[in-house]
Design a protein around this motif. Structure first.
Motif: not given
Length: 88
Positions: A8-9, A13-20, A27-32
């Motif tokens: 999920t979004r 966001l919580a796991c961005v360090s696991l999937y950089p 496509e989500d600006n906050d995730i990028r």
């Protein structure tokens, strides 16, 4: 680990360090933006398609002359303010 495309979004966001690497393509600006921060990739962030991400990168690194020519008027405006303050 759960596949990136099934997150999920909020999970992204919580796991961005696991999937950089995957997050950099999201496509989500906050995730990028989170991925750029995790990777310390400020120079790359300054080239992102999103004006918001470019603005945050310039804020972090300091505005350059390039920012005065950015395609976004918001980035150009803040760069102009930056140089006005800096040069006084």
């Amino acid at each position: 680990m759960k596949p990136y495309n099934r997150l999920t979004r909020e999970e992204k966001l919580a796991c961005v360090s696991l999937y950089p690497k995957e997050a950099l393509k999201d496509e989500d600006n906050d995730i990028r933006l989170g991925a750029y921060r995790v990777l310390g990739a400020i120079e790359e962030a300054m080239k992102d398609e999103s004006w918001y991400i470019r603005l945050e990168a310039y804020r972090a690194m300091g505005f350059t002359e390039e920012a005065l020519k950015d395609k976004s008027w918001l980035v150009r405006n803040e760069a102009q303010l930056y140089f006005e303050v800096k040069n006084k």
